[in-house]
Every structure is written in C-alpha cells, then in structure tokens.
Design an enzyme around this catalytic site. Structure first.
Site, mmCIF file in Angstrom:
data_model
loop_
_atom_site.group_PDB
_atom_site.id
_atom_site.type_symbol
_atom_site.label_atom_id
_atom_site.label_comp_id
_atom_site.label_asym_id
_atom_site.label_seq_id
_atom_site.Cartn_x
_atom_site.Cartn_y
_atom_site.Cartn_z
ATOM 1 N N SER A 271 0.835 -1.189 0.000
ATOM 2 C CA SER A 271 0.000 0.000 0.000
ATOM 3 C C SER A 271 0.871 1.241 0.000
ATOM 4 C CB SER A 271 -0.919 0.021 1.226
ATOM 5 O OG SER A 271 -1.599 1.253 1.312
ATOM 6 N N LYS A 272 0.525 2.207 -0.854
ATOM 7 C CA LYS A 272 1.261 3.461 -0.879
ATOM 8 C C LYS A 272 1.027 4.255 0.397
ATOM 9 C CE LYS A 272 1.092 3.791 -5.917
ATOM 10 N NZ LYS A 272 0.637 4.568 -7.088
ATOM 11 N N ARG A 273 0.008 3.839 1.154
ATOM 12 C CA ARG A 273 -0.241 4.528 2.420
ATOM 13 C C ARG A 273 0.756 4.102 3.491
ATOM 14 N NH1 ARG A 273 -5.359 3.470 0.329
ATOM 15 N NH2 ARG A 273 -6.644 5.314 -0.030
ATOM 16 N N GLN A 274 1.474 2.995 3.234
ATOM 17 C CA GLN A 274 2.534 2.575 4.144
ATOM 18 C C GLN A 274 3.732 3.502 3.881
ATOM 19 O OE1 GLN A 274 1.671 -1.901 2.834
ATOM 20 N NE2 GLN A 274 3.424 -1.760 4.172
ATOM 21 N N TYR B 97 8.084 3.830 0.428
ATOM 22 C CA TYR B 97 8.640 4.841 -0.456
ATOM 23 C C TYR B 97 10.164 4.824 -0.372
ATOM 24 C CZ TYR B 97 4.022 6.705 -1.339
ATOM 25 O OH TYR B 97 2.716 6.841 -1.747
#
Length: 626
Positions: free
Chosen positions: A338-341, A345
C-alpha cells in the site's frame, strides 16, 4: 514453459502427444523439434494442420491445452523475442508523478534497466503526467533522483533529454492530438458528446442490476451531420476508440499466449479527454511507437489492457513492441503493498540508512528471472545472471523484515571498498550533524579518518549507517558530561581507576590493534588492581566516563525523553523501522533500555587516543573537586 498437448486426428486412438513451448511455438513429438507459426487461440484450442506423417499440410486439427507447464526443451527459447527486428533494444519506465517512487515502481524500473543492459540497449524514463489534477509537486524530479540514487540511471529522461524527447507527456499533446485525429478520419474513433450526468446514470443502472458498468457506445451511431452540428455548437466532447472483435493473441514474455476480447466486456474507451489531454491508452501507444520502444515490461495489472493497446496499434498501422508483464510485488502475507505505508517509499528507505544495492537485491531475491538466487548480488551480477525466461507468473512476496540482513551484507561490501566507503563517510557525517547538531563540540569526530575507523570497527555489528547515530552509539560523536556525585557514588577509587585505564591505553598505543577479547582480559586484570571496587562497578565507571551513561539510565537526547517520538534521520518511534527490526508500536531502543555495546566494544570503537582524552577529563574534573 511447456504445455502438454494432443494432436487430435479422426479418432481418439490416433491422438499424438506432443509438447510445445508457449513462448517460442516450438513443439516436439519426442524425437524431433518443429517450429510452428504463431497459433490462433480459439477458446482452449490451438488450430494446426498435420498429415498422418506428422508434417503440416493435412486436414486442420486442434491441439487441446493441458494445464501442466514445464521448462522449454529448446535452448533457443531463452533468446526468443529479446532482440527487436529493428535492432536496438529500447525499454522504458513510465511512472505517473502523482506520487513518489515506491518499491513496486523501483522493481519495475530495475527489471527494465537490467533488460536493457543485458541486451545492450537503452533505458528510458518517461513521465506520464496527463492526469493534471493529481500531480504531486516535486514528484517527477524526486522519481528521477531516486532512480539515480538506486544505481539505475536512465539513458534518456526529462532531465537528461534524448533523441526522442520531450519525455514529459504534457509536452507532447500535439502528437496525441494528431494520432486521435487520424483515428477519427479513418473511422477507428469517434466524437462522444455524452454528458457526465448521462455516464453516471449508466453506471448507477448497471450497478443496480448487478452488471459491470460500461459505456453503451451510443455516440458511435451518430450520423456525420449530427456530429458536425454538435461540433459547430462547441458541445463538450471526448474522442472514443472503436473497439472491434477478433483480437489477435499476443505472446507475452512472462505469461505466454494471451488474448482478451475487450469489445465483449467493455464499452469504447476514451482516448482523448475534453481538456485536450490523452488517456493512458492512447498516450502510451503513441509514445512507445515514436520513441521506438522495442519491449514493454510493466506490471501484470496491465495484462488485460494489452489487447486493447494492440487494437490501437493495428488501427494506427504501427507494429507493436514485445510485451512482458511482471508479476505483482506483495507483502510477505500476500497482501498488496500500500502506498499509504510510509515505509514503502524509496525516500523513506534512503533516510533510514538503507543502501540502494540492498533494496535492489531484496526485490530481485524475492522474485524470479535469474539463474541463481543468493544474497549479496551487485548490479553487474544481477545483469549477468538475468534470464527473462525464468520470470514466473507467481507474485513475488517481499519480506521487509529481512532487509536488515541484506543491508548488513552490502554495508560490509561498501566498507571494504575504498570508493564506496568514501560515500558512507559523507553520508554518516551528514547524519551526525543532523541528529546531534551543536552537541558535537569536538569536530575531530567528523574527520574522515575517525569515521572510517569506526566503520571498520563496527562492520558486522551494524545493519545500516543510521545505527551509528542511534543513542547507543552517541558516545562516538558526543563527549559525555557527568557529575562528580555520579562518579563518587560508584567508588571512592575513581581517580585510581582512571589512572589505570590511561596507563593501559598508553601501553597499547604502539600500533597494536585493539580487540574486544584482548580488552576483556585486560579489564579483568585492571579491576583486580583496585582495593575495594568490584569488577561490575569498575565497568560502570568506565562506561560513565566514555558515554555519560550508566546501565539502566534513560538517555535524554536534545531534551527528548524515551517515551516521546524521537526523530532520528526522519523516522519516528511509531513508524515501522524496517532496518532496525523495530515493529510498529515498539519503543525506539535507547541505551539502558536494551542491550547495547559492551565496555570493551565501546573502547575498541573509540580507540586508545580518544579513551585517554576522556579519562584525562575525568582526572581534571576530580582534581577540581579536591
């Protein structure tokens, strides 16, 4: 991969078992290897013509597919489709700057880069920034920065330019407009004037009836005079591509032969929006053609869209590239990254001290496509061992808990390499100044020689350079302060013990390298020279003099207590620290809260000169007291 097949003759008893490779279309009857033309998929059958002797030319029969799959029997298969008929291999990584580079994107870029270098080609970075409403300021620049940091720099890019630029889609709008107009003129596309309200109504009706929402192709049937009238009236419109049945199969480098009859399940897609920007489908086809991209390696989520893109290539009269769809990169438990993690990045890994080669190593280690699968591979080894025919269709499960292990191995390699070590020294200098700032009163600890020695001494003990700016190693950079009362509370022989330590260090300054085992023995001998101080208290005195800490104390660093969220190189206590193994919700490990370096380890890291300096300060402080 092999598909077990049967050639069906007039009766079941005349069935001839063969094996065929779905990548290279070669088949074997057990004795000989034959090559067939590209098969046409009809449900689960491949039509081929054979006569009774096994050759081509007889009555057409169908080869029915079995589900078993194995490796190809032909060594030629490994090179099939890897060399473009026009010559140079050209691949591209085309992210959307609606966010920053994450692990999934890095993996896709890496496979493209390795593919280009393996076959002597070019790696292109193209920014697909047509979704203007979702652009993140600075994301495009950051993506290119992170690729260069990771060691996979593009040969052509928005920053570096190239023969087929510009490499920002927002600067190529006229090219997409020309392609869209060409499609309209040849009847392959049409103007659609349906309002957003009507499209929303279609969607709600479909969902209410349990169907998948799709456009009903209403404007496809407008007469030319109706279209002209609406255009003259400046009615807002989009351009839709006319989907047709009869999609040809394509031979994917990873998934083999595929075909999706998109016209049966989708409405005609928009290729040019009302604002004059293209959709992904048109833009990527136009760009790949004009940039002479030979191979498209992208995530498997685009596999089902490839038939649609092939229809666009055919409508425009262009030859498509070779496609290869990479399996998904998932969490260890099979859940989606998840990019929310925040920790997926690349910038987050960079701040936390992860080495780029460790990230590349772990993302390839958990996947496929290489002749071996071992920890510690560098880029040149990844390129040498890359084998596209070994990329499987199974999702790659990434276990970030193992990143510390990968990072430790690559950190040791960097420390042993003079050029790479200089990079580590500069990185660590910046981290020391960022974390400790004005607390670093003696600038000698920032000198390359001192930091280099620390790196060598702690090699194998740390997983990242960020470990060295954690509180348990603060004694390396900040000369400690302590009160007379602290020393007096431990022993009345503190002055004598300090003198013994100085004498011990003077005896070891002749160039002999300190070792933990050697010092452990020497310290036990030193403790026996005291009158009434136990060995344990001697170790406490030495630890206090070297670090300002006693076992069990809580460290206050820049006024922040353990329970507070302590920012170390951009990471907070509550975050999941992949490199240090600290999971969400755990407290950041500070000296005195978990096992830190032993006194002997601290002394080895500091070296005789620095130890002597610190104990001379102890003597000076004690002498002022008297």
């Amino acid at each position: 991969m092999l598909l077990s097949l049967f050639i069906h003759f007039s009766t079941p008893s005349r069935c001839l078992p063969i094996k065929t490779c779905k990548r290279c279309c070669q088949y074997s009857t057990g004795r000989n290897i034959h090559k067939v033309d590209t098969p046409v998929l009809l449900k689960n059958a491949l039509p081929l013509t054979f006569n009774r002797s096994g050759g081509h030319g007889g009555k057409q029969k169908y080869i029915r597919l079995n589900s078993s799959q194995k490796r190809c029997f032909s060594s030629e298969c490994d090179e099939v489709c890897h060399h473009h008929e026009h010559g140079e291999v050209r691949v591209r990584f085309a992210p959307s700057p609606t966010g920053f580079l994450h692990l999934g994107g890095l993996r896709t870029a890496l496979y493209n880069y390795i593919y280009a270098k393996k076959y002597g080609g070019s790696f292109i970075l193209r920014m697909e920034d047509t979704d203007q409403s979702r652009l993140v300021p600075g994301a495009a620049e950051s993506i290119e920065d992170m690729l260069e940091w990771a060691g996979i720099p593009p040969d052509e890019s928005p920053r570096g330019g190239g023969q087929y630029g510009p490499y920002l889609q927002s600067q190529r709008l006229s090219l997409y407009s020309q392609a869209a107009d060409s499609l309209v003129q040849t009847g392959k596309a049409y103007h659609c004037f349906c309002s957003q309200q009507r499209l929303e109504l279609l969607k709600r009706e479909a969902l209410r009836s349990g169907q998948t929402p799709r456009y009903d192709n209403r404007c496809r049937h407008l007469r030319p005079d109706q279209v002209e009238e609406k255009l003259d009236q400046k009615v807002p419109h989009v351009i839709r591509f006319r989907l047709e049945s009869g999609v040809e199969p394509f031979n994917d480098l990873v998934f083999g032969w595929n075909r999706h009859e998109v016209a049966q399940v989708e409405g005609d897609p928009v290729v040019m929006k009302a604002d004059g920007f293209p959709t992904y489908h048109l833009a990527n086809v136009v760009d790949d053609h004009l940039m002479k991209v030979s191979h498209v390696l992208r995530g498997s989520e685009w596999l089902i869209s490839t038939s649609k893109h092939l229809l666009l290539y055919r409508a425009l009269g262009w030859k498509p590239p070779v496609f290869g769809h990479l399996p998904l990169l998932l969490n260890r438990d099979g859940s989606k990254l998840s990019k929310r993690q925040g920790d997926i990045y690349i910038q987050s890994f960079q701040r936390s001290g992860a080495l780029p080669e460790a990230l590349l190593d772990i993302t390839t280690h958990c996947g496929s496509g290489f002749n071996s699968n071992r920890v510690g591979r560098k880029m040149e080894e990844l390129i040498a061992e890359f084998n596209p025919s070994k990329i499987t269709t199974h999702s790659a499960l990434l276990d970030l808990d193992k990143l510390a292990e990968f990072n430790k191995i690559h950190l040791q390699q960097r420390i042993d390499d003079a050029v790479q070590r200089d990079w580590l020294v500069r990185d660590l200098q910046g981290r020391i100044q960022e974390v400790y700032g004005t607390q670093v009163q003696d600038q000698d600890v920032l000198q390359p020689d001192y930091i280099t020695r620390v790196l060598h001494l702690r090699k194998g003990h740390i997983s990242s350079v960020s470990d060295l700016v954690s509180s348990e190693y603060s004694y390396l950079w900040v000369r400690p302060s302590f009160s007379d009362q602290q020393m007096a509370a431990l022993s009345s022989e503190t002055q004598h013990i300090a003198t013994l330590v100085i004498r011990l260090m003077e005896g070891l300054k002749g160039g002999e390298e300190l070792t933990v085992d050697q010092l452990s023995v020497e310290l036990k001998t030193l403790a026996k020279k005291t009158s009434n101080t136990k060995y344990r208290d001697v170790m406490k005195i030495i630890r206090l003099a070297l670090s300002g800490l006693q076992v069990g104390e809580r460290l206050t660093l820049s006024g922040l207590q353990v329970e507070e969220k302590l920012a170390l190189s951009g990471l907070q206590v509550g975050e999941r620290l992949a490199l240090s193994g600290v999971q969400v919700g755990e407290r950041l490990a500070l000296s005195g809260l978990q096992q830190g370096p032993s006194v002997a380890e601290m002394m080895v890291s500091l070296g005789p000169s620095e130890i002597t300096h610190r104990f001379n300060r102890v003597l000076q402080q004690l002498s002022r007291q008297h």
